[in-house]
Design an enzyme around this catalytic site. Structure first.
Site, PDB file in Angstrom:
ATOM      1  N   LYS A 120       0.831  -1.215   0.000  1.00 33.66           N
ATOM      2  CA  LYS A 120       0.000   0.000   0.000  1.00 33.66           C
ATOM      3  C   LYS A 120       0.857   1.253   0.000  1.00 33.66           C
ATOM      4  O   LYS A 120       0.478   2.274  -0.567  1.00 33.66           O
ATOM      5  CB  LYS A 120      -0.972  -0.008   1.189  1.00 33.66           C
ATOM      6  N   LYS A 202      -4.253  -9.915  -6.486  1.00 36.10           N
ATOM      7  CA  LYS A 202      -5.561 -10.255  -5.899  1.00 36.10           C
ATOM      8  C   LYS A 202      -6.645  -9.265  -6.348  1.00 36.10           C
ATOM      9  O   LYS A 202      -6.352  -8.093  -6.598  1.00 36.10           O
ATOM     10  CB  LYS A 202      -5.446 -10.334  -4.360  1.00 36.10           C
ATOM     11  N   LYS A 205     -11.102  -4.189  -4.183  1.00 40.20           N
ATOM     12  CA  LYS A 205     -12.152  -3.218  -4.458  1.00 40.20           C
ATOM     13  C   LYS A 205     -11.607  -1.827  -4.740  1.00 40.20           C
ATOM     14  O   LYS A 205     -12.311  -0.986  -5.281  1.00 40.20           O
ATOM     15  CB  LYS A 205     -13.198  -3.215  -3.335  1.00 40.20           C
TER      16      LYS A 205
HETATM   17  P1  ATP Z   1      -8.889  -2.723  -0.462  1.00 38.52           P
HETATM   18  O1  ATP Z   1      -8.850  -2.852  -1.949  1.00 38.52           O
HETATM   19  O2  ATP Z   1      -9.457  -1.429   0.005  1.00 38.52           O
HETATM   20  O3  ATP Z   1      -7.593  -3.067   0.203  1.00 38.52           O
HETATM   21  P2  ATP Z   1     -10.047  -5.330  -0.271  1.00 38.52           P
HETATM   22  O4  ATP Z   1     -10.910  -5.556  -1.464  1.00 38.52           O
HETATM   23  O5  ATP Z   1      -8.729  -5.975  -0.250  1.00 38.52           O
HETATM   24  O6  ATP Z   1      -9.929  -3.794   0.019  1.00 38.52           O
HETATM   25  P3  ATP Z   1     -10.814  -5.694   2.514  1.00 38.52           P
HETATM   26  O7  ATP Z   1     -11.869  -4.819   3.050  1.00 38.52           O
HETATM   27  O8  ATP Z   1      -9.426  -5.316   2.839  1.00 38.52           O
HETATM   28  O9  ATP Z   1     -10.946  -5.806   0.935  1.00 38.52           O
HETATM   29  O10 ATP Z   1     -11.084  -7.197   2.904  1.00 38.52           O
HETATM   30  C1  ATP Z   1     -12.281  -7.697   3.434  1.00 38.52           C
HETATM   31  C2  ATP Z   1     -12.234  -9.207   3.469  1.00 38.52           C
HETATM   32  O11 ATP Z   1     -12.262  -9.758   2.160  1.00 38.52           O
HETATM   33  C3  ATP Z   1     -10.990  -9.797   4.130  1.00 38.52           C
HETATM   34  O12 ATP Z   1     -11.353 -10.930   4.871  1.00 38.52           O
HETATM   35  C4  ATP Z   1     -10.139 -10.206   2.973  1.00 38.52           C
HETATM   36  O13 ATP Z   1      -9.253 -11.261   3.305  1.00 38.52           O
HETATM   37  C5  ATP Z   1     -11.171 -10.653   1.978  1.00 38.52           C
HETATM   38  N1  ATP Z   1     -10.708 -10.483   0.610  1.00 38.52           N
HETATM   39  C6  ATP Z   1     -10.393  -9.308   0.013  1.00 38.52           C
HETATM   40  N2  ATP Z   1     -10.008  -9.498  -1.251  1.00 38.52           N
HETATM   41  C7  ATP Z   1     -10.068 -10.845  -1.470  1.00 38.52           C
HETATM   42  C8  ATP Z   1      -9.806 -11.678  -2.585  1.00 38.52           C
HETATM   43  N3  ATP Z   1      -9.389 -11.171  -3.732  1.00 38.52           N
HETATM   44  N4  ATP Z   1      -9.978 -13.014  -2.456  1.00 38.52           N
HETATM   45  C9  ATP Z   1     -10.408 -13.539  -1.291  1.00 38.52           C
HETATM   46  N5  ATP Z   1     -10.690 -12.809  -0.190  1.00 38.52           N
HETATM   47  C10 ATP Z   1     -10.527 -11.481  -0.272  1.00 38.52           C
END
Ligand code: ATP
Ligand code: LTN
Length: 338
Positions: A120, A202, A205
């Protein structure tokens, strides 16, 4: 054992998501979908971690809107607000208070090793703030405040969970058994859904490229189009292999949504082409998300119901959090309230 004792024996589950954007299929498959199956056996708390989302600059009106939408998506996906405590992190000040205390029991060296921080920081070069660095301490506070036994998350959160366990153990070694040591609860398939545009990254969002992710609330047409455009390879054969990360990702999505084994899916697609695979994966996603989208639309019309959930659940979380916080404050030597 009477009913009350049985009830008391239920283990505690805590998890959360950042309201940094629209929830994605990765969030759903890696985390949210698994939460639904836990609500009857455990005491579950599901948080909208708005404090965490401030580590990246947010537009205030958007943050407010996204936070409410995340809460509604939790409920639309099947979390019952009577059975689970669904709440905003910022409505429970104990999270920030415990976080400060725990930061005094966390080493810079430990935080320096966090891969999410490194990623990040690289992505937001102009805003490498202290919150981004201490993010795992706040996450540890979230978990430890509720004496959590299990934390259902995607694989990317493993390292953060490990540090939460280390902080808790260190604190307990000094002050006695204050915190429960939490365990991770990571799904076998779908713990890491990849970007549709770069299957080595990965699905996230906050990705700038909208075609990289599918939102839980994307319309069917959009879902089909994004899947059609998903990056694959030129092999032309459907195998579940690290050499074909795009195909592997589509199979992961397919299998976890249909709760089907990888072998049976590979078998099903054996004599089919990438076009067929994409069509069936797209349709599977559309069907899995349809009921969630319908429920979400219903909830949107029901402002008072949502407001009441926010209030009641916030009160419940506050009461639980206070118990641990008071204990910690006493242990470290803060003066009692008279
Ligand atoms: P950001 O993009 O803002 O970092 P993010 O999409 O990674 O957000 P988080 O809010 O950080 O999402 O994660 C919420 C939950 O979703 C966590 O349990 C995380 O492990 C899970 N998660 C996020 N992205 C993935 C993915 N690509 N595959 C599986 N699990 C995910
Ligand atoms: N860091 C997590 C979100 C999060 C969380 C938590 C998850 C914050 N506090 C406590 C589980 C338990 C993420 O998914 N990025």
């Amino acid at each position: 054992m009477d009913i009350v004792q049985k009830e008391q024996k239920k283990q505690v589950i805590f998890s959360g998501m950042q309201p940094t954007g629209f929830l994605t299929l990765g969030n759903y498959i890696g985390a949210l979908k698994n939460w639904i199956g836990l609500q009857d056996q455990y005491h579950c708390l599901y948080c909208i971690v708005d404090l965490h989302s401030l580590t990246v600059r947010q537009d205030p009106a958007n943050l407010r809107k996204r936070s409410r939408e995340v809460l509604m998506q939790y409920i639309a996906a099947g979390l019952d607000p009577e059975k689970n405590i669904i709440f905003y992190q910022s409505h429970v000040p104990a999270h920030s208070e415990l976080s400060w205390i725990l930061s005094c029991f966390t080493y810079m060296g430990e935080l320096n090793r966090m891969t999410q921080f490194k990623e990040k920081a690289q992505k937001n070069e102009s805003n490498v703030n202290a919150g981004l660095f201490t993010y795992p301490v706040l996450m540890a506070a979230d978990i430890l405040l509720y004496q959590t036994d299990l934390v259902p998350v995607g694989e990317d959160q493993k390292q953060h969970l490990e540090i939460a366990r280390d902080i808790a153990t260190r604190f307990n070694n000094i002050y006695g058994d204050v915190f429960t040591i939490p365990e991770g609860y990571i799904p076998k398939v779908g713990a890491r859904i990849m970007s549709l545009q770069d299957p080595t990254k990965k699905m996230s969002k906050s990705d700038e490229n909208e075609n990289g992710y599918i939102r839980i609330l994307d319309e069917p047409n959009r879902i089909m189009n994004k899947i059609k455009r998903a990056v694959t390879d030129s092999k032309g054969q459907i195998c579940y292999s690290d050499e074909q990360p795009g195909i592997k990702n589509l199979l992961d999505i397919y299998c976890s949504l249909r709760e089907e084994s990888v072998e049976s899916a590979v078998d099903h697609f054996q004599s089919k082409g990438y076009g067929d695979l994409k069509k069936e994966v797209g349709e599977t996603i559309v069907e899995a998300l349809r009921p969630i989208q319908e429920k979400f639309q219903e909830l949107e019309k029901n402002k008072d119901y949502i407001d009441q959930i926010i209030k009641d659940n916030g009160d419940k979380a506050n009461a639980l959090a206070q118990r641990t916080l008071r204990k910690v404050q006493k242990k470290v030597g803060f003066p009692p309230r008279v």
